[in-house]
Design an enzyme around this catalytic site. Structure first.
Site, PDB file in Angstrom:
ATOM      1  N   HIS A  29      44.355  53.545  36.747  1.00 21.50           N
ATOM      2  CA  HIS A  29      43.194  54.482  36.472  1.00 21.50           C
ATOM      3  C   HIS A  29      43.352  55.923  36.502  1.00 21.50           C
ATOM      4  O   HIS A  29      44.435  56.235  37.167  1.00 21.50           O
ATOM      5  CB  HIS A  29      42.283  54.177  37.512  1.00 21.50           C
ATOM      6  CG  HIS A  29      40.801  54.476  37.603  1.00 21.50           C
ATOM      7  ND1 HIS A  29      40.222  55.730  37.604  1.00 21.50           N
ATOM      8  CD2 HIS A  29      39.637  53.952  37.431  1.00 21.50           C
ATOM      9  CE1 HIS A  29      39.033  55.921  37.544  1.00 21.50           C
ATOM     10  NE2 HIS A  29      38.432  54.939  37.169  1.00 21.50           N
TER      11      HIS A  29
ATOM     12  N   GLN B 170      40.120  47.785  43.308  1.00 19.35           N
ATOM     13  CA  GLN B 170      39.653  46.710  42.754  1.00 19.35           C
ATOM     14  C   GLN B 170      40.141  45.536  43.585  1.00 19.35           C
ATOM     15  O   GLN B 170      39.639  44.263  43.461  1.00 19.35           O
ATOM     16  CB  GLN B 170      40.323  46.348  41.340  1.00 19.35           C
ATOM     17  CG  GLN B 170      39.704  47.305  40.270  1.00 19.35           C
ATOM     18  CD  GLN B 170      38.180  47.029  40.130  1.00 19.35           C
ATOM     19  OE1 GLN B 170      37.725  46.334  40.196  1.00 19.35           O
ATOM     20  NE2 GLN B 170      37.567  48.533  39.666  1.00 19.35           N
TER      21      GLN B 170
ATOM     22  N   CYS C 154      38.393  54.206  32.078  1.00 14.94           N
ATOM     23  CA  CYS C 154      39.400  55.288  32.804  1.00 14.94           C
ATOM     24  C   CYS C 154      40.833  54.987  32.616  1.00 14.94           C
ATOM     25  O   CYS C 154      41.445  55.131  33.605  1.00 14.94           O
ATOM     26  CB  CYS C 154      38.805  55.381  34.068  1.00 14.94           C
ATOM     27  SG  CYS C 154      37.134  56.333  34.133  1.00 14.94           S
TER      28      CYS C 154
ATOM     29  N   ASP D  75      46.404  51.910  45.399  1.00 15.48           N
ATOM     30  CA  ASP D  75      45.243  52.144  44.973  1.00 15.48           C
ATOM     31  C   ASP D  75      44.591  50.576  45.092  1.00 15.48           C
ATOM     32  O   ASP D  75      44.661  49.687  44.302  1.00 15.48           O
ATOM     33  CB  ASP D  75      44.938  52.506  43.562  1.00 15.48           C
ATOM     34  CG  ASP D  75      43.663  52.574  42.931  1.00 15.48           C
ATOM     35  OD1 ASP D  75      42.743  52.118  43.670  1.00 15.48           O
ATOM     36  OD2 ASP D  75      43.558  53.146  41.883  1.00 15.48           O
TER      37      ASP D  75
ATOM     38  N   LYS E  34      32.608  48.904  45.705  1.00 17.67           N
ATOM     39  CA  LYS E  34      33.190  48.027  44.998  1.00 17.67           C
ATOM     40  C   LYS E  34      33.090  46.524  45.879  1.00 17.67           C
ATOM     41  O   LYS E  34      33.867  45.715  45.404  1.00 17.67           O
ATOM     42  CB  LYS E  34      34.457  48.265  44.159  1.00 17.67           C
ATOM     43  CG  LYS E  34      34.477  49.367  43.174  1.00 17.67           C
ATOM     44  CD  LYS E  34      35.763  49.676  42.624  1.00 17.67           C
ATOM     45  CE  LYS E  34      35.733  50.713  41.802  1.00 17.67           C
ATOM     46  NZ  LYS E  34      34.743  50.663  40.675  1.00 17.67           N
TER      47      LYS E  34
END
Length: 408
Positions: free
Chosen positions: A125, A205, A366, A202, A228
């Site tokens: 991203h 998600q 993104c 990261d 999220k």
């Protein structure tokens, strides 16, 4: 589809699912951008403002103490959620982007120097690209990028070739927002540590789909966002190993992150407050605990199994549409289906589905460098959550047939 979850009852927990869009009942397949919020989270936000609204940590009156207790209870709940060693290793941020920037600026500026190498991947991203580019420009570091296969999987042999004594930091996405690919982060971390590099994952998600154990992974940093994960927007988490956080200088200056201020010198607060300058997003931090409790009540494994079944069902159903191509076919995926339809622009697909009450995401998500790797400007993306159903997937497929009939 068999599941131990009561999906009808779960759907009743989410008031927004009763909304109508363009006269049709809402089908919400934009969960990779943000999930909807259960009543327990909504009630926690309003309940804070109705019964506990006060600034935290510094007050001695009842409301301040009550708000502080709720705020810190969320920190300990997140520690448990990640299996961190100490609650002081949990830093509240404004989201995943903020957490990555914190590490890039605070750790990167202090410990990286000219010629040091930073590794990211093609599927990152923008939030896990731009902060490292900025750092490289400032410190004259070298940014290296792990390539991916046509299926959307990291080429691990190439990653291993990149690693050397010059590698000082690796920052990799746990799960791709645009492809759904689950990366082998444990292996990535282990190999990076062998050359002495630190690793940030990261987890934006991954956090709502996969059980995350930061001690088992042995990652140095892990960042994710609550919005999220059925929680509020504007609230995120950065986990960092204590020894690294202790060694890092503050990211922002102001209130709360100090012990004592004079015009001659300021001494900084202890963890975690050293990195939490100013009045935080108190209500949403408090409500984060309710989001995690909600997920725990359903069971992370049960959620993951159900969403995987949705992915299999949706993949088979959408592949039956002539001219539709799925982008991202990794063996290990979460419930994300990015796709192209021959001769139809992805934005037109999104607009026409919205007219039918179906919400998907269109564009480059993104991840512009990754889209260039595939030679496309963007995709349409349907992403699933625990409240979605096979009947909604059937509506999506019917909707795509209508789109094809109109524009194909």
């Amino acid at each position: 589809m068999h599941t131990d979850l009561n999906i009808e009852s779960i759907r009743n927990d989410f008031p927004i699912l009763n909304e109508e869009v363009n006269g049709k009942s809402l089908v919400y397949f934009d969960n990779a951008a943000t999930t909807q919020k259960p009543r327990a989270v909504l009630d926690a936000i309003s309940g804070y403002y109705e019964h506990s609204n006060a600034n935290i940590h510094r007050g001695i009156h009842h409301l301040a103490e009550k708000a502080t207790a709720s705020f810190e209870a969320s920190r300990r709940r997140i520690q448990e959620f990640l299996n961190a060693r100490e609650h002081e290793e949990i830093i509240f941020t404004y989201g995943t982007t903020d957490g990555i920037n914190l590490v890039a600026q605070a750790y990167g500026r202090a410990f990286l120097k000219e010629g040091d190498e930073i590794i990211i991947s093609t599927m990152e991203h923008h939030s896990n690209i731009v902060p490292w580019q900025m750092l490289c420009e400032e410190k004259s570091c070298v940014l290296k990028v792990v390539p991916i296969s046509d299926a959307g999987e990291l080429l691990m042999d190439e990653y291993e070739k990149m690693l050397s004594e010059r590698t000082k930091f690796v920052s990799i996405v746990h799960v791709s927002n645009a492809l759904g690919t689950i990366n082998p982060v444990a292996e990535i971390i282990e190999k990076a540590h062998k050359v002495g590099a630190k690793v940030l994952i990261d987890g934006a998600q991954a956090s709502s789909h996969i059980t995350v154990d930061v001690q088992a992974l042995d990652c140095d940093f892990y960042a994710f966002s609550l919005h999220k994960l059925y929680g509020p927007t504007g609230m995120g988490v950065l986990y960092g190993k204590r020894e690294l956080l202790d060694a890092m200088p503050p990211y922002r200056g102001g209130g709360e992150m100090i012990k004592e201020v004079t015009f001659e010198k300021t001494t900084y607060n202890e963890l975690p407050y050293k990195f939490e300058a100013g009045t935080p997003n108190i209500a949403d931090v408090v409500a984060a605990k309710n989001a995690l409790d909600y997920v725990a009540g359903l069971g992370k494994d049960a959620i993951g199994t159900y969403e995987h079944d949705l992915l299999l069902y949706g993949t088979e159903a959408m592949q039956s549409i002539e001219g539709l191509r799925i982008v991202g076919t990794a063996k290990e995926k979460i419930g994300v289906i990015s796709f192209l339809m021959e001769g139809i622009h992805h934005q037109d697909i999104g607009v026409l589905l919205d007219q039918q009450g179906i919400a998907i995401r269109t564009g480059h998500h993104c991840t512009q460098p990754m889209m260039r790797r595939f030679g496309i400007p963007g995709t349409s993306r349907a992403s699933f959550a625990v409240y979605n159903t096979t009947e909604e997937i059937d509506r999506l497929v019917q909707g795509l047939h209508k789109v094809k009939k109109m524009l194909g």
